[in-house]
Design an enzyme around this catalytic site. Structure first.
Site, PDB file in Angstrom:
ATOM      1  N   GLY A  35      -1.440  29.967   7.648  1.00 47.71           N
ATOM      2  CA  GLY A  35      -0.050  29.793   7.216  1.00 47.71           C
ATOM      3  C   GLY A  35       0.814  30.970   7.621  1.00 47.71           C
ATOM      4  N   TYR A  81       8.925  26.363   4.350  1.00 48.04           N
ATOM      5  CA  TYR A  81       7.614  26.665   3.743  1.00 48.04           C
ATOM      6  C   TYR A  81       7.349  25.761   2.538  1.00 48.04           C
ATOM      7  CZ  TYR A  81       3.912  29.810   1.961  1.00 48.04           C
ATOM      8  OH  TYR A  81       2.725  30.358   1.510  1.00 48.04           O
ATOM      9  N   CYS A 112      -6.367  27.267   5.561  1.00 48.78           N
ATOM     10  CA  CYS A 112      -5.690  28.430   4.978  1.00 48.78           C
ATOM     11  C   CYS A 112      -4.618  29.013   5.910  1.00 48.78           C
ATOM     12  CB  CYS A 112      -6.749  29.486   4.633  1.00 48.78           C
ATOM     13  SG  CYS A 112      -6.137  30.947   3.816  1.00 48.78           S
ATOM     14  N   GLY A 133      -5.090  37.831   4.881  1.00 46.11           N
ATOM     15  CA  GLY A 133      -5.307  38.438   3.564  1.00 46.11           C
ATOM     16  C   GLY A 133      -6.108  37.548   2.638  1.00 46.11           C
TER      17      GLY A 133
HETATM   18  N1  CAA Z   1      18.311  32.141  -6.494  1.00 44.80           N
HETATM   19  C1  CAA Z   1      19.653  32.076  -6.402  1.00 44.80           C
HETATM   20  N2  CAA Z   1      20.400  32.894  -5.628  1.00 44.80           N
HETATM   21  C2  CAA Z   1      19.734  33.812  -4.923  1.00 44.80           C
HETATM   22  C3  CAA Z   1      18.317  33.932  -4.965  1.00 44.80           C
HETATM   23  C4  CAA Z   1      17.612  33.049  -5.798  1.00 44.80           C
HETATM   24  N3  CAA Z   1      16.276  33.097  -5.907  1.00 44.80           N
HETATM   25  N4  CAA Z   1      17.956  34.936  -4.151  1.00 44.80           N
HETATM   26  C5  CAA Z   1      19.087  35.422  -3.620  1.00 44.80           C
HETATM   27  N5  CAA Z   1      20.160  34.757  -4.077  1.00 44.80           N
HETATM   28  C6  CAA Z   1      21.567  34.989  -3.751  1.00 44.80           C
HETATM   29  C7  CAA Z   1      21.864  36.478  -3.751  1.00 44.80           C
HETATM   30  O1  CAA Z   1      22.196  36.898  -5.059  1.00 44.80           O
HETATM   31  C8  CAA Z   1      23.030  36.570  -2.793  1.00 44.80           C
HETATM   32  O2  CAA Z   1      24.211  36.155  -3.460  1.00 44.80           O
HETATM   33  P1  CAA Z   1      25.644  36.802  -3.107  1.00 44.80           P
HETATM   34  O3  CAA Z   1      25.855  36.491  -1.637  1.00 44.80           O
HETATM   35  O4  CAA Z   1      26.564  36.109  -4.014  1.00 44.80           O
HETATM   36  O5  CAA Z   1      25.470  38.260  -3.361  1.00 44.80           O
HETATM   37  C9  CAA Z   1      22.718  35.520  -1.736  1.00 44.80           C
HETATM   38  O6  CAA Z   1      21.833  34.567  -2.404  1.00 44.80           O
HETATM   39  C10 CAA Z   1      22.045  36.073  -0.513  1.00 44.80           C
HETATM   40  O7  CAA Z   1      20.788  36.668  -0.927  1.00 44.80           O
HETATM   41  P2  CAA Z   1      20.016  37.688   0.015  1.00 44.80           P
HETATM   42  O8  CAA Z   1      20.810  38.959   0.125  1.00 44.80           O
HETATM   43  O9  CAA Z   1      18.600  37.827  -0.456  1.00 44.80           O
HETATM   44  O10 CAA Z   1      20.060  36.908   1.410  1.00 44.80           O
HETATM   45  P3  CAA Z   1      19.418  37.325   2.737  1.00 44.80           P
HETATM   46  O11 CAA Z   1      19.961  36.400   3.772  1.00 44.80           O
HETATM   47  O12 CAA Z   1      19.530  38.804   2.990  1.00 44.80           O
HETATM   48  O13 CAA Z   1      17.857  37.057   2.516  1.00 44.80           O
HETATM   49  C11 CAA Z   1      15.884  35.798   2.194  1.00 44.80           C
HETATM   50  C12 CAA Z   1      17.397  35.744   2.331  1.00 44.80           C
HETATM   51  C13 CAA Z   1      15.249  36.411   3.443  1.00 44.80           C
HETATM   52  C14 CAA Z   1      15.387  34.373   2.052  1.00 44.80           C
HETATM   53  C15 CAA Z   1      15.506  36.632   0.967  1.00 44.80           C
HETATM   54  O14 CAA Z   1      16.221  36.161  -0.155  1.00 44.80           O
HETATM   55  C16 CAA Z   1      14.032  36.572   0.647  1.00 44.80           C
HETATM   56  O15 CAA Z   1      13.204  37.207   1.302  1.00 44.80           O
HETATM   57  N6  CAA Z   1      13.632  35.813  -0.397  1.00 44.80           N
HETATM   58  C17 CAA Z   1      12.247  35.721  -0.838  1.00 44.80           C
HETATM   59  C18 CAA Z   1      11.611  34.533  -0.218  1.00 44.80           C
HETATM   60  C19 CAA Z   1      10.194  34.433  -0.711  1.00 44.80           C
HETATM   61  O16 CAA Z   1       9.926  34.399  -1.915  1.00 44.80           O
HETATM   62  N7  CAA Z   1       9.243  34.367   0.205  1.00 44.80           N
HETATM   63  C20 CAA Z   1       7.866  34.273  -0.168  1.00 44.80           C
HETATM   64  C21 CAA Z   1       7.045  34.881   0.926  1.00 44.80           C
HETATM   65  S1  CAA Z   1       5.342  35.004   0.456  1.00 44.80           S
HETATM   66  C22 CAA Z   1       4.822  33.427   0.443  1.00 44.80           C
HETATM   67  O17 CAA Z   1       5.460  32.533   0.919  1.00 44.80           O
HETATM   68  C23 CAA Z   1       3.470  33.193  -0.163  1.00 44.80           C
HETATM   69  C24 CAA Z   1       3.556  32.198  -1.239  1.00 44.80           C
HETATM   70  O18 CAA Z   1       3.026  31.106  -1.071  1.00 44.80           O
HETATM   71  C25 CAA Z   1       4.189  32.541  -2.530  1.00 44.80           C
END
Ligand code: CAA
Length: 249
Positions: free
Chosen positions: A92, A155, A90, A14
């Site tokens: 990743g 990451y 790039c 992308g």
């Molecule tokens: N801070 C604090 N607590 C958090 C949180 C955060 N940011 N996100 C989730 N939680 C908590 C939730 O509230 C939940 O709490 P409870 O158990 O008390 O309800 C607990 O943590 C579990 O959260 P999830 O249901 O989300 O957990 P999961 O195991 O289903 O998923 C995960 C985990 C896959 C990491 C998911 O949270 C996720 O996809 N997060 C986003 C990650 C992200 O930003 N990736 C970027 C990809 S793009 C990229 O990387 C490009 C770039 O350079 C920016």
């Protein structure tokens, strides 16, 4: 500026394909590296849609986690097109999961593809750039390098490693006319971001002061600037393109 040879790892992705397009429009000959057979067809149609033909771009297959394969790829590019003057690291991937669930495979896949790759490819081109007295290296880091991100210990570590690498190498090669910089995109409209669970993605977008994801071209514009002659005195920097999601200083 005379025609330079640019290599973009992960060049069919992308952000990567937007960078290839921008560097080609700037007058460079651009080689897009890719590692997954089949992913090159979308790149070719993207370039054709941008009015770019085979005269300004080419493809190079190779796994960035494999040092020897990168040596062979860079030699083939030198033979077919000329030595690499501009390198954009790039390539990743993500393997998002909370740390307590993370496997060694998920850790190593991200460190190898996102960080060790930067060594593997830069090492192949740096001597030539220094010998010729001109070079540009632009490393794609991430807002999550400095900010950290829940679910991204692998990451965030790899992307933060890129920032240290950038600053150290910048000091070593600046006297040879080679600059080394990083760009830290925020959340960009790509398949990688589309893969984030919808509820989580919506929460993230709600935190971005700009109120939207970045477009890949908005990242590519910054890469093209750092790769140009205009940026000759900029080295070791980290340019944020994140819509205000994180502000450093
Ligand atoms: N801070 C604090 N607590 C958090 C949180 C955060 N940011 N996100 C989730 N939680 C908590 C939730 O509230 C939940 O709490 P409870 O158990 O008390 O309800 C607990 O943590 C579990 O959260 P999830 O249901 O989300 O957990 P999961 O195991 O289903 O998923 C995960 C985990 C896959 C990491 C998911 O949270 C996720 O996809 N997060 C986003 C990650 C992200 O930003 N990736 C970027 C990809 S793009 C990229 O990387 C490009 C770039 O350079 C920016």
């Amino acid at each position: 500026m005379d025609k330079k040879i640019a290599l973009v790892t992960g060049g069919v992705g992308g952000i990567g394909s937007a960078i290839c397009k921008m560097l080609a429009k700037q007058g460079n000959f651009v080689v897009a590296n890719y590692a997954i057979p089949g992913t090159e067809s979308k790149f070719l149609s993207n370039m054709a849609a941008a009015g770019l033909n085979g005269g300004s771009t080419a493809l190079a297959f190779g796994d960035v986690t494999d040092y020897d394969a990168m040596g062979e790829m860079v030699s083939a590019i030198a033979r077919d097109h000329g030595p690499v003057d501009i390198l954009v690291n790039c390539a990743g991937i993500t393997r998002d999961t909370t740390f307590r669930k993370m496997t060694p495979e998920q850790w190593h896949a991200v460190i190898d593809t996102n960080l060790t790759s930067v060594f593997n490819v830069t090492r192949q081109v740096i001597d030539g750039m220094c010998d010729r007295g001109w070079g540009r290296i632009v490393n794609i880091s991430s807002v999550n390098a400095v900010r950290g991100q829940f679910g991204q210990t692998n990451y965030s570590a790899a992307k933060a490693g890129i920032l240290g690498f950038t600053k150290a190498l910048a000091q070593e090669v600046v006297k040879k006319g080679v600059t080394v910089n990083a760009i830290s995109p925020g959340y960009v409209e790509t398949e990688m971001v589309a893969a984030i669970r919808e509820d989580v993605r919506k929460q993230i977008v709600a935190q971005i002061p700009a109120g939207r994801l970045a477009m890949p071209d908005e990242v590519a514009e910054s890469v093209a600037f750092l790769a140009s002659d205009k940026a000759a005195y900029i080295t070791g920097t980290n340019l944020s393109v994140n819509g205000g999601l994180h502000m450093y200083a």
